[in-house]
Design an enzyme around this catalytic site. Structure first.
Site, PDB file in Angstrom:
ATOM      1  N   TYR A 102       0.837  -1.201   0.000  1.00 43.12           N
ATOM      2  CA  TYR A 102       0.000   0.000   0.000  1.00 43.12           C
ATOM      3  C   TYR A 102       0.874   1.252   0.000  1.00 43.12           C
ATOM      4  CZ  TYR A 102      -4.035  -2.951   0.865  1.00 43.12           C
ATOM      5  OH  TYR A 102      -5.018  -3.892   0.749  1.00 43.12           O
ATOM      6  N   CYS A 134      -6.400  -4.363  -8.040  1.00 42.31           N
ATOM      7  CA  CYS A 134      -6.242  -4.115  -6.605  1.00 42.31           C
ATOM      8  C   CYS A 134      -5.823  -5.380  -5.860  1.00 42.31           C
ATOM      9  CB  CYS A 134      -7.512  -3.520  -6.024  1.00 42.31           C
ATOM     10  SG  CYS A 134      -9.004  -4.468  -6.349  1.00 42.31           S
ATOM     11  N   HIS A 135      -6.018  -6.541  -6.470  1.00 45.10           N
ATOM     12  CA  HIS A 135      -5.596  -7.797  -5.831  1.00 45.10           C
ATOM     13  C   HIS A 135      -4.076  -7.898  -5.749  1.00 45.10           C
ATOM     14  CE1 HIS A 135      -5.847  -8.598 -10.178  1.00 45.10           C
ATOM     15  NE2 HIS A 135      -4.858  -9.461  -9.987  1.00 45.10           N
ATOM     16  N   GLU A 161      -2.038 -15.546 -11.661  1.00 46.43           N
ATOM     17  CA  GLU A 161      -1.034 -14.708 -12.305  1.00 46.43           C
ATOM     18  C   GLU A 161       0.390 -15.236 -12.083  1.00 46.43           C
ATOM     19  OE1 GLU A 161      -1.603 -10.590 -11.362  1.00 46.43           O
ATOM     20  OE2 GLU A 161      -3.608 -10.588 -12.222  1.00 46.43           O
TER      21      GLU A 161
END
Length: 167
Positions: A102, A134-135, A161
Site C-alpha cells: 500500500y 487491486c488484488h 497470475e
C-alpha cells in the site's frame, strides 16, 4: 446517461459488468464479484441489460481467466474522488504477476507515506475489480491483506497470475 450491464461467469463467480456512454465513447465503469463488500452485485434500478457495448470487456476478461491476456485495454469511467482516481490509476502500473505494498502504491500515486490508510480505503473502493488490479496490493510485510471480493478470490487471482513477487 444510460447505464448498461451484463454478467460474466468466471472462476470467482458471476461477475456484474456495467458501463456508460462517456464523452469519447462507451466506457466500463464497474466490474464486481459476488459478495463483494460495498459493491452492487445486482443491476441497479434503471440499468439496461445490453451485452453488446460490454463485449470488449467480456472478451478481455474471458481471455484473462484463460491465461491468454495479461493487460487490459479498455476505456474506463469509474466514479470516485480525485484522490481515489489517482490511486486507481496507479493500480494500472502494477505488472501482471507482481505485487506492491500500500505504501509503494501511494508513493507511485504521489501520496505521503502517512496516507497508507487512505490508500487502503481507495484500493478497497476500486469499482473495477480485476481490470484495475487491486488484488496485487499487499501489506507492508508482503502479507495478504483484505480484498473486497474476499481473500479466497485474492489468493486465486494471485495464483492465476503466477506469484506474489513484490514489484
Amino acid at each position: 446517461m444510460t447505464t448498461v450491464f451484463t454478467h460474466l461467469e468466471s472462476p470467482l463467480g458471476l461477475l456484474l459488468l456495467s458501463g456508460v456512454d462517456a464523452e469519447d465513447g462507451f466506457a466500463l465503469s464497474a466490474v464486481t464479484a459476488p459478495r463483494q463488500k460495498g459493491a452492487l452485485t445486482e443491476p441497479a434500478d434503471g440499468w439496461t441489460h445490453d451485452p453488446q457495448p460490454l463485449a470488449p470487456a467480456v472478451e478481455q476478461l474471458t481471455a484473462y481467466f484463460a491465461g491468454e491476456l495479461t493487460e487490459f485495454d479498455l476505456r474506463l469511467a469509474p466514479v470516485g474522488t480525485g484522490f481515489r482516481q489517482r490511486i486507481w490509476s496507479a493500480l494500472d502500473d502494477i505488472p501482471y504477476g507482481k505485487t506492491v505494498t500500500y505504501g509503494e502504491l501511494g508513493a507511485a500515486a504521489g501520496q505521503s507515506p502517512r496516507a497508507v490508510r487512505a490508500v487502503g480505503g481507495a484500493v478497497g473502493a476500486n469499482p473495477l475489480l480485476i481490470v484495475r488490479p487491486c488484488h496485487r496490493v499487499m501489506g507492508a510485510n508482503g502479507a495478504l491483506t483484505g480484498f473486497a471480493a474476499g481473500m479466497d478470490a485474492k489468493r486465486w487471482l494471485l495464483a492465476h497470475e503466477g506469484g506474489t513477487t513484490l514489484f
